[in-house]
Design a protein around this motif. Sequence first.
Motif, PDB file in Angstrom:
ATOM      1  N   ALA A  55     -31.647  14.927 -53.565  1.00 18.57           N
ATOM      2  CA  ALA A  55     -32.091  13.688 -54.223  1.00 18.57           C
ATOM      3  C   ALA A  55     -31.455  13.577 -55.603  1.00 18.57           C
ATOM      4  CB  ALA A  55     -33.607  13.660 -54.319  1.00 18.57           C
ATOM      5  N   PRO A  56     -30.138  13.325 -55.674  1.00 16.57           N
ATOM      6  CA  PRO A  56     -29.491  13.198 -56.979  1.00 16.57           C
ATOM      7  C   PRO A  56     -30.009  11.959 -57.713  1.00 16.57           C
ATOM      8  CG  PRO A  56     -28.005  12.489 -55.244  1.00 16.57           C
ATOM      9  CD  PRO A  56     -29.199  13.090 -54.563  1.00 16.57           C
ATOM     10  N   GLU A  57     -30.015  12.035 -59.018  1.00 20.20           N
ATOM     11  CA  GLU A  57     -30.593  10.960 -59.812  1.00 20.20           C
ATOM     12  C   GLU A  57     -29.542  10.010 -60.393  1.00 20.20           C
ATOM     13  OE1 GLU A  57     -32.997  12.812 -62.771  1.00 20.20           O
ATOM     14  OE2 GLU A  57     -34.479  13.572 -61.332  1.00 20.20           O
ATOM     15  N   ASP A  58     -28.262  10.324 -60.247  1.00 22.71           N
ATOM     16  CA  ASP A  58     -27.251   9.456 -60.849  1.00 22.71           C
ATOM     17  C   ASP A  58     -26.253   8.966 -59.800  1.00 22.71           C
ATOM     18  OD1 ASP A  58     -25.747  11.691 -60.303  1.00 22.71           O
ATOM     19  OD2 ASP A  58     -25.301  12.176 -62.386  1.00 22.71           O
ATOM     20  N   ALA A  59     -25.399   8.019 -60.212  1.00 19.50           N
ATOM     21  CA  ALA A  59     -24.440   7.396 -59.301  1.00 19.50           C
ATOM     22  C   ALA A  59     -23.397   8.392 -58.811  1.00 19.50           C
ATOM     23  CB  ALA A  59     -23.755   6.227 -59.997  1.00 19.50           C
ATOM     24  N   VAL A  60     -23.044   9.349 -59.671  1.00 26.31           N
ATOM     25  CA  VAL A  60     -22.067  10.356 -59.256  1.00 26.31           C
ATOM     26  C   VAL A  60     -22.621  11.192 -58.110  1.00 26.31           C
ATOM     27  CG1 VAL A  60     -20.845  12.451 -59.968  1.00 26.31           C
ATOM     28  CG2 VAL A  60     -20.871  10.443 -61.464  1.00 26.31           C
ATOM     29  N   GLY A  61     -23.830  11.661 -58.252  1.00 24.45           N
ATOM     30  CA  GLY A  61     -24.444  12.444 -57.191  1.00 24.45           C
ATOM     31  C   GLY A  61     -24.578  11.667 -55.901  1.00 24.45           C
ATOM     32  N   GLN A  62     -24.942  10.411 -55.999  1.00 26.74           N
ATOM     33  CA  GLN A  62     -25.068   9.580 -54.797  1.00 26.74           C
ATOM     34  C   GLN A  62     -23.717   9.375 -54.121  1.00 26.74           C
ATOM     35  OE1 GLN A  62     -26.984   6.091 -56.367  1.00 26.74           O
ATOM     36  NE2 GLN A  62     -28.878   7.200 -56.846  1.00 26.74           N
ATOM     37  N   ALA A  63     -22.664   9.232 -54.931  1.00 30.23           N
ATOM     38  CA  ALA A  63     -21.325   9.091 -54.358  1.00 30.23           C
ATOM     39  C   ALA A  63     -20.876  10.395 -53.693  1.00 30.23           C
ATOM     40  CB  ALA A  63     -20.334   8.681 -55.442  1.00 30.23           C
ATOM     41  N   GLN A  64     -21.218  11.542 -54.305  1.00 26.90           N
ATOM     42  CA  GLN A  64     -20.898  12.821 -53.678  1.00 26.90           C
ATOM     43  C   GLN A  64     -21.554  12.912 -52.292  1.00 26.90           C
ATOM     44  OE1 GLN A  64     -18.689  14.783 -54.887  1.00 26.90           O
ATOM     45  NE2 GLN A  64     -18.909  15.147 -57.096  1.00 26.90           N
ATOM     46  N   LEU A  65     -22.815  12.529 -52.230  1.00 25.21           N
ATOM     47  CA  LEU A  65     -23.508  12.561 -50.935  1.00 25.21           C
ATOM     48  C   LEU A  65     -22.865  11.614 -49.934  1.00 25.21           C
ATOM     49  CD1 LEU A  65     -27.342  12.808 -51.656  1.00 25.21           C
ATOM     50  CD2 LEU A  65     -25.647  14.617 -51.425  1.00 25.21           C
ATOM     51  N   ARG A  66     -22.459  10.445 -50.398  1.00 25.14           N
ATOM     52  CA  ARG A  66     -21.809   9.479 -49.503  1.00 25.14           C
ATOM     53  C   ARG A  66     -20.582  10.089 -48.838  1.00 25.14           C
ATOM     54  NH1 ARG A  66     -19.279   5.662 -53.106  1.00 25.14           N
ATOM     55  NH2 ARG A  66     -17.438   6.987 -52.847  1.00 25.14           N
ATOM     56  N   GLU A  67     -19.746  10.762 -49.635  1.00 27.77           N
ATOM     57  CA  GLU A  67     -18.527  11.344 -49.096  1.00 27.77           C
ATOM     58  C   GLU A  67     -18.815  12.558 -48.217  1.00 27.77           C
ATOM     59  OE1 GLU A  67     -15.421   9.924 -49.462  1.00 27.77           O
ATOM     60  OE2 GLU A  67     -16.740   8.333 -50.193  1.00 27.77           O
ATOM     61  N   ILE A  68     -19.756  13.404 -48.630  1.00 33.25           N
ATOM     62  CA  ILE A  68     -20.096  14.578 -47.821  1.00 33.25           C
ATOM     63  C   ILE A  68     -20.700  14.137 -46.497  1.00 33.25           C
ATOM     64  CG2 ILE A  68     -21.571  16.619 -47.677  1.00 33.25           C
ATOM     65  CD1 ILE A  68     -21.271  16.849 -50.744  1.00 33.25           C
TER      66      ILE A  68
END
Length: 489
Positions: free
Chosen positions: A68-81
Amino acid sequence: MSAYDELMAFARETEALKMISMRLGWDQETMMPRGAAEQRGEEMAAIESILHARRSDPRVGDWLASAAPEDAVGQAQLREIRRDYDRATKVPADLAKALARLTSLAQGIWAEARANEDVAAFLPTLEEVVRLRREEAAALSAGGDAYDALVQDYEPGSSGGEIAAIFDAMRPRLVDLRAAILDKPVPAGLTGTFDPALQMAVSDALARAFGYDFTRGRIDTAVHPFSSGSGADVRITTRTNPLDPFNCFYSTIHEVGHGSYEQAIDPAFALTPLGQGVSMGVHESQSRIYENQLGRSRAFTGWMYDQVQSAFGDLGLDGPDAFYAAANRVQNGYIRTEADEVQYNLHIMLRFDLERAMVSGDLPVKDLEAAWNDRFAADFGYAVDKPSNGMLQDVHWSVGLFGYFPTYALGNVYAGCLHEALRAAVPDLDAQLAAGDTSGATGWLKENLQRHGGLYTPRDVIARASGAAPSEGPLLNYLESKFGALYGL
């Protein structure tokens, strides 16, 4: 550690292994002894087996569900993974390994067939590559369009139908422009022979002029120029031709565009899914804008003329205007990588239609040469003279890159959008380029696109940089304006 932290630690190791695999591919194209091809195939298959196992590891699914990342970078990392995980879990491990082994071996078989003008020697291997890629596409598409599934590897979010619509919109204006230009006299080209060592010295100077960082990159030679690596270790290649130094110079600038993109990505993204170019179309937008809108501009070729003349002496041309015309000659030719800006996309459209037909099963591989030759004659008005100028000229199909070719033309479309915005943002761009200073342009590209790496989706990053959704209009307007003035249309 949180689920997100554990996932990212695992992802960093996976990315590091992927970089090792890419380095093996670079070595195969530049330094590997010919006799090592079979062993290299086994090495590549072994690494792909490890990568596939990591990408499809059930723990990745668990981490994705809990992170559950809290920022846009973390969400983008999850999108790619998540995209890689979904893909990896659909493709059987044995198939991924077989493809890696075969495409490593196929590269050498293609190169030998090309050198010997022997299509028959390559067809059995190509048939097997197509068979395995169709099997992979079937696993990925789950009953959907097989070609669309393969396109996602190179241009996520796009589809064969959308690409075809863009090409259909581009073709009439490109064909009309080409016809008007070919009705005019062809400008003079360079004459004489040009020492390959001096070509490489000029290439080095051009790379530095465009900001390529040699402390984190290198230039070598290869049969087919390419770029590899990211972050702190970027490798690009070029090639020389004693009769055509432009081939070397613009291959170098093109690959510098790729390499500089990778070098400019935010270091915080290194060895993560965001630490690389977001798509091949966006990647190609950088190489094409470096090569064409900047490198072939009247302003930059004026500076480049002095560099080339200093290295080689008399060029057989009457000054910088003639040099500019020579660098932008529109004339008949067979080779995609040597094609002018006006005709380049027509070469891509040919390959796009043929590979789409092969993947769908409508075009048997055994009929590819005849289909290529027929289509080329219809599109360009003259016959292919030999296989190395026809279906054997490109390495892509031998290594299984089906769905890759259209990204070259998408890159041109994106570059047209970026160039229009760049001109508005840097009004004195031509004055800078005339002095050999590309920093205004490359700095703008770095700030507005390159540093983001994979943070945004392909169309989103182009729209953010250019201020509008990508479309073919700016590219076509640029081509008509530039070549209309150059050829007096």
